[in-house]
Design an enzyme around this catalytic site. Structure first.
Site, PDB file in Angstrom:
ATOM      1  N   GLN A 220       0.812  -1.209   0.000  1.00 35.60           N
ATOM      2  CA  GLN A 220       0.000   0.000   0.000  1.00 35.60           C
ATOM      3  C   GLN A 220       0.850   1.265   0.000  1.00 35.60           C
ATOM      4  O   GLN A 220       0.394   2.333   0.400  1.00 35.60           O
ATOM      5  CB  GLN A 220      -0.937   0.003   1.211  1.00 35.60           C
ATOM      6  CG  GLN A 220      -1.963  -1.111   1.148  1.00 35.60           C
ATOM      7  CD  GLN A 220      -2.966  -1.030   2.277  1.00 35.60           C
ATOM      8  OE1 GLN A 220      -3.659  -0.049   2.430  1.00 35.60           O
ATOM      9  NE2 GLN A 220      -3.025  -2.076   3.090  1.00 35.60           N
TER      10      GLN A 220
ATOM     11  N   ARG B  33     -10.383  -1.285  -0.282  1.00 37.96           N
ATOM     12  CA  ARG B  33     -11.227  -0.487   0.617  1.00 37.96           C
ATOM     13  C   ARG B  33     -12.625  -1.083   0.710  1.00 37.96           C
ATOM     14  O   ARG B  33     -13.401  -0.748   1.588  1.00 37.96           O
ATOM     15  CB  ARG B  33     -11.382   0.967   0.141  1.00 37.96           C
ATOM     16  CG  ARG B  33     -10.123   1.795  -0.023  1.00 37.96           C
ATOM     17  CD  ARG B  33      -9.278   1.791   1.192  1.00 37.96           C
ATOM     18  NE  ARG B  33      -8.273   0.748   1.091  1.00 37.96           N
ATOM     19  CZ  ARG B  33      -7.567   0.298   2.113  1.00 37.96           C
ATOM     20  NH1 ARG B  33      -7.784   0.780   3.319  1.00 37.96           N
ATOM     21  NH2 ARG B  33      -6.669  -0.647   1.973  1.00 37.96           N
TER      22      ARG B  33
END
Length: 772
Positions: A246, A597
DNA sequence: GGGTCCTACATTTTT
DNA sequence: TGTAGGACCC
């Protein structure tokens, strides 16, 4: 309650680890925040003093949340939780002298820095010289993040431009020094130099902050890394958490190596991997996993979940960006209408803020309530910035930038010419503009009227300075009256005078809130807080609206339903990443962040023709689409496109000058076929590592002007010219996306496509076959 | 000095 | 498409 009750063994291991370095590799949705907050609570429960715990996050928002959650576990704990910049600003206020700056320094944000660079360039460089202030500004920021001084930058210069940048950098630093200002990056850089040059201070801080936690460690840059390390020498109870997959801030100097090599930095460290995902469905996770496996520079990691399989991930192709936007709005509307989701459960992520506009429009006409996060920060709006400049000048009389910004706002008859005279006079005497203005009579070439105006202005500032000790709210209220700023805006009927007045009221509310939260704080503190605030801090999930934000802003958040739009070459991946594998991997991680997400439903989309910056352009599907698995996905084509026509194209090998509009009158689902540059290049079987080179010898004679070719990296293009002969023959290719490029034909992985030159190489053409 | 209009320009993400 | 800066006019 027991802190450990509902934890997995791995989580428990991380939470209960107290002494010594700890690396928590936390996959997306693996309960990282919970682990961090529990660990802090556990530290406190084991008798460790709250003052010796330092928790550093990436955003103010994350810091606020963490503080709240720690508070819930251990009320009133007084653990310091904040961002790197916030922490450094606070340290610098105390130790400013050691860094050779005033403790009343002003913090310049990025736009201030750009302004200052422009001013400096006017003086140092004269006219342009082929570099823009933006280039220089970026170079300066990069240098600072890597702890490179102007002198070192000069020695590294490879050409005239580099030398120039180094010179501007040096002059800019001088300007900051004389203005008692530091920029964003300086907050870190100065702290690094203090830690380096003052071992006693370093040791004191190391002792004080015995337990340091750093979240999102994969996003730290060299300066941040240096700070963290310096605080963990004698007491290396350093706990870092993050996920290399990430890391999406490489462009800002973040160095993935920091987390990848943590174990080398601290050989005795404990490593805990959190690989179980609690957030997403199996399908969503599978899509994310397939994608991220294409990255080479990563630690292999498996993400598993016990969650249900869930709905398929949908990929929809639309004709145009307006259709895409309407499609998304319509889908959201029906999701909510069916009663399973609320608007606030839903988010739409875009690669760039500019891509949100059509969606906003569609939301407005479909009456979908939304909030947009990002774009121009509240504190960067003109009127707010004006008021803040008054405050800055009050707090720091050397702040020339603030002076120049407001000396004539509201208008006081001090135009550019007067200003130029003043600046020149101040420069000769090496004094700040405000000080020079006090002696306006001495400024050469200044008209009487202007001189009077300047004196009036300095009088006003002196008057305002007496207010400095009052609460921020009162200072601002008084300021607005005494400067005549409010009246000035009230008279302003055009330019949204009303909105701007409303913004001032909002600023006053913000000040009031600040006063309540920080009794006894100074204007400096208020200014620091405001300057370090970011748009995402103002985002509120509880407003009952859909959230519209960039992929970067989405990091660390989660939503039951997620849309990601514009999966097209040049946008995602962004065109600036095209020629660099490292950047390409970062773009891939960006999409990975977006996908992960999502909790329950994920919708991806692209369109065939996108109007962007006022220009209509045919698009290519993002190469990342090709990297998604076939199985848990569902493809829809709502672009109403015809199957490909095997007929001669519009011109002799012509690249269509302007994409033809696709018929909207014939909508309806079509079979779907992925067509990406890489696939056309014949490299789909390359598997891991993504697009590889060409898969066989190419007859060089086939590479003639007019021929449509595909390059595994740059996509589809047309050869516009060929020069030279033999093995060194070069060809220039105009690509559909990005700049034209020149290649040595014998070496370049270029392949002709479409057989004859007459065939229509129209990009983004849906195929007739089903790819499954 | 100051306002208006026009043109040229760039254009990712943000603590 | 938007904005920042320059030219021009009052």
């Amino acid at each position: 309650m027991d802190l450990l009750d509902d934890l997995t063994p791995a989580q428990r291991e991380a939470v209960t680890h107290v002494q010594g370095p700890l690396l928590v590799l936390a996959g997306a949705g693996s309960g990282k925040t919970r682990v961090i907050t529990r660990r802090v609570a556990h530290l406190l429960h084991s008798g460790i003093a709250p003052e010796s715990v330092l928790a550093i996050t990436f955003t103010n928002k994350a810091a606020g949340e963490m503080r709240q959650r720690i508070d819930a576990l251990v009320p009133n704990s007084r653990v310091w939780v904040g961002t790197f910049h916030g922490f450094c600003a606070r340290l610098l206020r105390i130790h400013a002298k050691l860094a050779g700056i005033d403790s009343g320094f002003t913090i310049y944000d990025q736009s201030d820095r750009l302004r200052a660079v422009k001013d400096v360039m006017d003086q140092v460089v004269g006219d342009g010289a082929g570099i823009t202030p933006e280039h220089v500004e970026a170079a300066i920021s990069r240098a600072k993040n890597e702890l490179v001084s102007p002198q070192v930058l000069r020695t590294r210069a490879r050409d005239e431009k580099d030398l120039l940048k180094a010179r501007v950098f040096a002059a800019y630093e001088e300007k900051l020094r004389t203005s008692s200002a530091v920029d964003f990056d300086d907050l870190l850089v100065h702290v690094v130099s203090i830690l380096k040059n003052h071992p006693d201070v370093r040791a004191g801080l190391d002792r004080r902050y015995r337990y340091v936690l750093v979240d999102e460690y994969q996003d730290t840059n060299l300066a941040q890394y240096a700070i963290v390390r310096a605080l963990s020498v004698d007491h290396p109870n350093l706990c870092v958490t993050g996920d290399p997959d990430q890391s999406i801030y490489g462009w800002r100097g973040a160095n993935l190596a920091n987390i990848l090599e943590f174990e080398r930095d601290y050989p005795s460290c404990r490593v805990v991997k959190l690989e179980r995902n609690y957030r997403s469905t199996k399908n969503i996770l599978s899509v994310a996993d397939h994608l991220i496996r294409f990255n080479r520079n990563r630690k292999p990691k498996s993400l598993v979940t016990e969650n249900p399989r869930g709905a398929p991930v949908e990929l929809t192709v639309y004709a145009r960006e307006t259709d895409e936007a309407e499609g998304i709005a319509g889908k959201i509307d029906s999701l909510v209408r069916e009663g399973e989701f609320r608007f606030s459960d839903i988010a739409v992520f875009c690669r760039m803020t500019a891509l949100t506009r059509p969606i906003e429009q569609a939301f407005r006409s479909a009456k979908v309530p939304y909030q947009i996060v990002g774009g121009v920060s509240f504190y960067e709006r003109q009127e707010v910035k004006d008021v803040l400049s008054y405050l800055n000048l009050m707090a720091n009389p050397k702040d020339d930038l603030a002076f120049a910004r407001i000396v004539n706002v509201p208008p006081r008859g001090l135009g550019k010419t007067s200003l130029d005279h003043l600046v020149e006079a101040a420069r000769q005497r090496r004094i700040p503009l405000l000080a020079m203005a006090r002696q306006a009579g001495q400024v050469e070439g200044l008209k009487d009227k202007a001189a009077r105006g300047l004196l009036e202005f300095t009088g006003l500032v002196d008057e305002l300075v007496t207010l400095c000790d009052h609460p921020a709210e009162e200072v601002i209220r008084q300021l607005l009256e005494r400067t005549g700023y409010r009246t000035y805006l009230t008279g302003e009927t055009r330019d949204n005078g009303e909105d701007r007045l409303a913004n001032l009221d909002e600023l006053i509310s913000a000040a009031r809130e600040f006063d309540q939260d920080h009794p006894g704080a100074s204007i400096h503190d208020f200014l620091a807080e405001v300057t370090l605030a970011s748009p995402i801090d103002r985002w509120d999930q509880q407003t009952g609206t859909v959230t519209l934000m960039t992929l970067h802003a989405a990091k660390g958040l989660e939503f039951p339903v997620v849309f990601v739009n514009a999966l097209e070459e040049g946008l995602l991946p962004h065109s600036r990443a095209n020629d660099d594998n490292k950047q390409l991997e970062e773009e891939r991680r960006l999409l990975f962040v977006g996908i992960t997400r999502a909790q329950r439903e994920l919708y991806l989309s692209r369109c065939r023709i996108r109007t962007f910056r006022g220009q209509q352009q045919a698009t290519f599907p993002s190469r990342f689409l090709e990297e998604l698995p076939a199985e848990p996905m569902e493809h829809h084509d709502r672009s109403g496109v015809e199957p490909p026509q095997r007929v001669a194209g519009p011109g002799a090998g012509g690249w269509p000058r302007r994409p033809e509009p696709y018929p909207r009158s014939r909508p309806g689902p079509r079979e779907f076929r992925l067509t990406t540059a890489a696939e056309l290049a014949g490299s789909t079987t390359a598997g891991r590592g993504g697009p590889a080179g060409a898969t066989g010898p190419v007859n060089l004679d086939a590479l003639r002007p007019g021929i449509t070719v595909v390059h595994p990296q740059f996509g589809i293009g047309r050869i516009v010219s060929v020069e030279g002969a033999g093995p060194r023959r070069k060809g220039t290719v105009a690509f559909a996306v990005g700049e034209p490029r020149t290649f040595v034909l014998a070496l370049a992985p270029l392949r002709p496509i479409g057989g004859t030159a007459g065939q229509d190489p129209r990009p983004s053409e849906g195929g007739g076959q089903n790819n499954r």
